[in-house]
Design a protein around this motif. Structure first.
Motif, PDB file in Angstrom:
ATOM      1  N   PHE A 286       0.825  -1.205   0.000  1.00 31.36           N
ATOM      2  CA  PHE A 286       0.000   0.000   0.000  1.00 31.36           C
ATOM      3  C   PHE A 286       0.867   1.266   0.000  1.00 31.36           C
ATOM      4  O   PHE A 286       0.457   2.296  -0.546  1.00 31.36           O
ATOM      5  N   ALA A 287       2.047   1.191   0.599  1.00 26.07           N
ATOM      6  CA  ALA A 287       2.956   2.333   0.553  1.00 26.07           C
ATOM      7  C   ALA A 287       3.400   2.605  -0.884  1.00 26.07           C
ATOM      8  O   ALA A 287       3.464   3.768  -1.322  1.00 26.07           O
ATOM      9  N   LEU A 288       3.705   1.544  -1.628  1.00 29.10           N
ATOM     10  CA  LEU A 288       4.097   1.705  -3.025  1.00 29.10           C
ATOM     11  C   LEU A 288       2.957   2.308  -3.853  1.00 29.10           C
ATOM     12  O   LEU A 288       3.181   3.179  -4.697  1.00 29.10           O
ATOM     13  N   ILE A 289       1.744   1.840  -3.590  1.00 30.56           N
ATOM     14  CA  ILE A 289       0.586   2.353  -4.327  1.00 30.56           C
ATOM     15  C   ILE A 289       0.339   3.820  -3.970  1.00 30.56           C
ATOM     16  O   ILE A 289      -0.057   4.623  -4.825  1.00 30.56           O
ATOM     17  N   ALA A 290       0.568   4.189  -2.706  1.00 30.12           N
ATOM     18  CA  ALA A 290       0.405   5.585  -2.303  1.00 30.12           C
ATOM     19  C   ALA A 290       1.349   6.489  -3.096  1.00 30.12           C
ATOM     20  O   ALA A 290       0.960   7.594  -3.519  1.00 30.12           O
ATOM     21  N   VAL A 291       2.579   6.050  -3.323  1.00 28.56           N
ATOM     22  CA  VAL A 291       3.541   6.836  -4.116  1.00 28.56           C
ATOM     23  C   VAL A 291       3.041   6.977  -5.547  1.00 28.56           C
ATOM     24  O   VAL A 291       3.102   8.068  -6.145  1.00 28.56           O
ATOM     25  N   MET A 292       2.539   5.883  -6.119  1.00 31.17           N
ATOM     26  CA  MET A 292       2.008   5.933  -7.487  1.00 31.17           C
ATOM     27  C   MET A 292       0.827   6.904  -7.575  1.00 31.17           C
ATOM     28  O   MET A 292       0.703   7.673  -8.539  1.00 31.17           O
ATOM     29  N   GLY A 293      -0.040   6.862  -6.573  1.00 24.34           N
ATOM     30  CA  GLY A 293      -1.184   7.760  -6.563  1.00 24.34           C
ATOM     31  C   GLY A 293      -0.759   9.219  -6.506  1.00 24.34           C
ATOM     32  O   GLY A 293      -1.374  10.080  -7.157  1.00 24.34           O
ATOM     33  N   PHE A 294       0.294   9.499  -5.761  1.00 24.93           N
ATOM     34  CA  PHE A 294       0.773  10.878  -5.660  1.00 24.93           C
ATOM     35  C   PHE A 294       1.371  11.351  -6.987  1.00 24.93           C
ATOM     36  O   PHE A 294       1.186  12.506  -7.396  1.00 24.93           O
ATOM     37  N   ILE A 295       2.082  10.464  -7.674  1.00 28.06           N
ATOM     38  CA  ILE A 295       2.622  10.816  -8.991  1.00 28.06           C
ATOM     39  C   ILE A 295       1.475  11.092  -9.970  1.00 28.06           C
ATOM     40  O   ILE A 295       1.541  12.031 -10.775  1.00 28.06           O
ATOM     41  N   ALA A 296       0.418  10.283  -9.896  1.00 25.06           N
ATOM     42  CA  ALA A 296      -0.746  10.516 -10.743  1.00 25.06           C
ATOM     43  C   ALA A 296      -1.367  11.880 -10.448  1.00 25.06           C
ATOM     44  O   ALA A 296      -1.792  12.599 -11.360  1.00 25.06           O
TER      45      ALA A 296
END
Length: 413
Positions: free
Chosen positions: A173-183
């Motif tokens: 979920f931490a990795l996905i949070a980073v992806m969401g922020f880049i989006a």
């Protein structure tokens, strides 16, 4: 419409806005798909009952329904950009919050908040795409977006299963949070605003009036039911398959991940066919031709589990064939239903998603109950077959209504 034409003329906007939307949508999918092979581990770590495993999906979908009534009308009035940007930021924070969960209840609350991303993406993001392009191009673009986004269910379980050999499941979920922020950053710098003229001030009376008008439209209602029924076999499978194949079937997380590849690969293949080879995806003849494919897949799942004993073959094969059939026409069904009237598209999209997510959340719970308490895989797949047959009847009704509308408009001209 000049502001839309100017935006379309910008190559960077043409490229980077869809890419940012895809990344946001891709990340939202991963919150379910990457954790899917490890959801049993999550339940066990929090000392919860295994029957709560599908609730991770159903509560995600409930979150996707929770704000539909607000976001559609709000984006019609204040614009698409501020609403979608807010949603992308909330999603990233909700993913990061999972790192601090200490109970199954907290985890499910985080999943509910993550699910609100569905509201923002479908009600605001997809509507922006539909408003910026004409019918055929919008359908093909949505097919391309869907094809790329659906790589998540393919690689998500595989990556999730592999990563959990090395890191704790919360790190996913931490990795996905980073992806969401880049989006979010991508949307911030590249998303166009397709609402030039703001609607009436936001008010409960105005919102209620718009929703009432949408739900009184026969084409909208028929299209919404058709799309909702088409979702049932896929969403029920996504939610219940970990219990079927891992908890009861004895498959490892990696083995389970591989069983999902043909299912979501079939949807991607179907969308690639539409985007590359189908000249007119809105053709009634093409749409009708997909129905036998869908029903064949659902029959395979039922007949295979009835006649042969195998832990996953017939379920996966039948669901994959169905997925290919429904993938051929889903972007077209969405377009038909969205433009069924002249009302603000944010409200129409919100209404559509309320119906779809309500039906999907209910179907997940019904599917879980049928599998756990009423007889296993056979009756579970029978539910999917019944929904597929019902969808075929509603699809025929939708095409008939669209034909009557077209003929009526031609007569008036």
């Amino acid at each position: 419409m000049q502001f839309i034409a100017k935006w379309i003329a910008r190559p960077s906007a043409m490229l980077f806005f869809p890419m940012a939307l895809i990344l946001y949508d891709f990340s939202a999918y991963l919150t379910t798909d990457m954790i899917q092979p490890g959801i049993i581990n999550v339940v066990r770590e929090f000392n919860a009952d295994v029957s709560l495993a599908p609730a991770s999906v159903s509560l995600y979908m409930a979150g996707g329904m929770a704000l539909q009534w607000l976001l559609g009308p709000l984006s019609d009035r204040v614009g698409r950009r501020p609403v979608l940007l807010t949603g992308a930021l909330i999603f990233s924070l909700a993913c990061a919050a999972v790192l601090f969960t200490t109970s199954m209840e907290q985890y499910l609350v985080a999943r509910f908040i993550q699910g609100t991303s569905v509201c923002f993406i479908a009600t605001v993001g997809y509507v922006t795409v539909q408003e910026a392009f004409h019918e055929t191009k919008a359908i093909k673009l949505m097919a391309i977006i869907t094809s790329i986004v659906l790589i998540a269910p393919l690689i998500g379980p595989l990556c999730g299963a592999a990563l959990m050999h090395f890191v704790h499941w919360k790190i996913l979920f931490a990795l996905i949070a980073v992806m969401g922020f880049i989006a979010w950053l991508g949307l911030l710098f590249n998303m166009p605003e397709t609402i030039k003229k703001r609607g009436a001030p936001f008010s409960a009376t105005g919102v209620a009036r718009d929703f009432r008008a949408v739900f009184h439209n026969r084409i909208f209602l028929t299209g919404a039911v058709t799309i909702s029924l088409s979702y049932i076999p896929m969403m029920a499978w996504v939610a219940v398959s970990p219990v079927i194949l891992i908890d009861d079937g004895g498959l490892t997380s990696s083995q389970f991940a591989w069983t999902q590849v043909p299912v979501f690969g079939a949807v991607i293949l179907a969308n690639m066919v539409v985007a590359r080879f189908i000249r007119d995806p809105a053709s009634p003849r093409f749409i009708r031709a997909s129905v036998p494919v869908q029903l064949t897949g659902l029959v395979i799942a039922v007949a295979g589990n009835l006649l042969f004993t195998h832990v996953w073959l017939w379920s996966v094969l039948g669901t994959s064939v169905y997925a290919f059939g429904i993938g051929l026409i889903f972007p077209t069904l969405f377009r038909f239903t969205l433009f069924s009237n002249d009302l603000p598209k944010g409200t129409v999209s919100a209404s559509l998603n309320i119906v779809i997510l309500s039906v999907c959340a209910a179907s997940v719970e019904v599917g879980r109950w049928l599998y756990l308490d009423m007889g296993g895989r056979l009756i579970f797949h029978t539910m999917a077959l019944v929904s597929g047959v019902a969808m075929a009847f509603f699809l025929a009704a939708l095409l008939r209504l669209l034909k009557e509308r077209s003929e009526s408009m031609a007569a008036e001209e």
